[in-house]
Design a protein around this motif. Structure first.
Motif, short mmCIF file in Angstrom:
data_model
loop_
_atom_site.label_atom_id
_atom_site.label_comp_id
_atom_site.label_asym_id
_atom_site.label_seq_id
_atom_site.Cartn_x
_atom_site.Cartn_y
_atom_site.Cartn_z
N GLU A 270 13.12 16.20 38.12
CA GLU A 270 11.62 17.09 37.73
C GLU A 270 10.52 16.09 38.34
O GLU A 270 9.64 16.72 39.06
N GLN A 274 8.32 17.27 41.62
CA GLN A 274 6.91 17.49 41.72
C GLN A 274 6.28 17.04 42.65
O GLN A 274 5.18 17.43 43.38
N ILE A 296 0.22 16.76 39.58
CA ILE A 296 1.46 16.46 39.11
C ILE A 296 1.61 16.00 37.89
O ILE A 296 2.67 16.21 37.09
N ASN A 299 1.37 19.08 35.45
CA ASN A 299 2.81 19.97 35.70
C ASN A 299 3.80 19.02 34.91
O ASN A 299 4.60 19.97 34.16
N LEU A 300 3.93 17.70 35.18
CA LEU A 300 4.75 17.21 34.20
C LEU A 300 4.73 17.19 32.78
O LEU A 300 5.76 17.23 31.87
N LYS A 303 6.09 20.55 31.48
CA LYS A 303 7.47 20.73 31.19
C LYS A 303 7.80 20.11 29.91
O LYS A 303 8.92 20.58 29.55
#
Length: 370
Positions: A270, A274, A296, A299-300, A303
């Motif tokens: 993942e 990204q 980034i 987004n991480l 998750k």
């Protein structure tokens, strides 16, 4: 190495003086701080020591000149120079049955008395009997060296997690237990005609065998528990694992080789993804001009990735992400060391290492600019 002389201990081991040793003792309460961190079952206590203080200096010298030179049992793979978590696992490759045991409150179970007893084989400077103790009939001679080592290595009567001496102290204390456990495995092997393999990484004990089902032979585990109890340790029953065919520990899977679990690979993939989706040429070239680091990180975190211990992974900045990526890179390098043959798995791991190195280089530049 055996220490006989207190003067040698001060001069060559601590590289210090009696005055500096006394100063370190007196400052101990002021340079140590204890932090309680939540874990799945309660709290974990971490004790840190201020940098550049006398206590930290003496701990470093004691570690370098004495503790690191003491022998450890070959079953011990944690906190041993040249050994890694993969070494802890590799001895069990290809076996059929597995038993994993976890020690409850590992460092906090290492008491001053246990450390003193463990040091007796390596420190023999007994002097005159303490006159106060002699009056009440206590005749055992004291050791100034052992007393000072215990003072440097303990907090609140225990070897705390956070002291840089605690890992080596744990291997010293566990040396006799490791030997007893190995001896018991050999005795069991002779009786049942089944070889039992044993390794330990800190508080993780791993056993494996061919044709010997640990789950069907609970007396084996009970006896290991009795050996641990003889030294004040206990097993965390909730973390006991019985497996057949393969076993997964801390994101690694032991089967015909040692490889990363799908869950662990999913997390690092993942991170790579990204970065790749922000790169102009996808996987072909790392185009740093097209990387949006804040996106980034966001987004991480969205998750909600999970560690092997069940806690959530989050990244506050480039530094925390770099630490995570560097840790994964080390994992993969250890895995790449293991023998898999010339397989697609090996090539995949190599590509991942290269990508992580590119990401680390980028993050290092970002932190440098900051």
């Amino acid at each position: 190495m055996i220490l006989y002389s207190y003067e040698y201990f001060l001069d060559k081991i601590l590289e210090s003086t009696q005055e500096e040793m006394e100063r370190a003792k007196n400052q101990k309460a002021f340079v140590c701080s204890e932090t309680r961190l939540p874990k799945q079952s309660g709290f974990r206590s971490i004790v840190s020591v201020k940098n550049d203080c006398q206590l930290k200096k003496l701990q470093k010298n004691l570690q370098k000149n004495f503790l690191d030179k003491l022998p450890v049992c070959s079953s011990a793979k944690g906190f041993v120079k040249g050994s890694s978590y993969v070494d802890f696992l590799e001895e069990h490759i290809g076996h059929e049955y597995f038993l994993r045991m976890d020690i409850r409150n590992f460092f906090d179970s290492i008491t001053e008395d246990l450390l003193d007893e463990s040091l007796k084989n390596f420190v023999q400077d007994e002097e005159e009997v303490n006159p106060v103790l002699e009056e009440i009939g206590y005749s055992e001679k004291e050791s100034r060296i052992r007393k000072d080592i215990i003072e440097l290595c303990t907090w609140g009567g225990r070897a705390p997690q956070g002291f840089l001496t605690s890992p080596a102290v744990s291997n010293l204390v566990f040396r006799r237990l490791d030997q007893r456990i190995r001896k018991y495995c050999r005795a069991y092997q002779k009786e049942r005609k089944r070889e039992i393999f044993y390794t330990r990484y800190a508080d993780d004990l791993l056993f494996s065998a061919q044709g010997f089902d640990f789950k069907e032979n609970k007396n084996f585990k009970r006896m290991i528990g009795h050996i641990l109890a003889d030294y004040g340790f206990s097993c965390n029953e909730k973390k006991t694992i019985y497996q057949k065919g393969q076993v997964s520990l801390s994101g690694y899977v032991i089967h015909e080789d040692v490889h990363l679990s799908r869950k662990k690979l999913r997390n690092i993939n993942e991170v790579i993804y990204q970065f790749n989706v922000k790169i102009a040429d996808k996987n072909i070239q790392f185009d740093k001009a097209h990387v949006d680091l804040q996106s980034i990180l966001w987004n991480l975190n969205e998750k909600k990735m999970i560690k092997s211990d069940g806690t959530q992974i989050s990244f506050a900045d480039a530094g925390s992400l770099a630490h995570y990526v560097a840790g994964y890179r080390s994992f993969l390098i250890q895995i790449a060391r293991a023998e898999h043959g010339n397989t697609g798995y090996d090539r995949r791991i190599h590509r991942m290492i290269c990508k992580l190195e590119e990401i680390l280089e980028y993050l290092s530049e970002e932190m440098g600019e900051a």
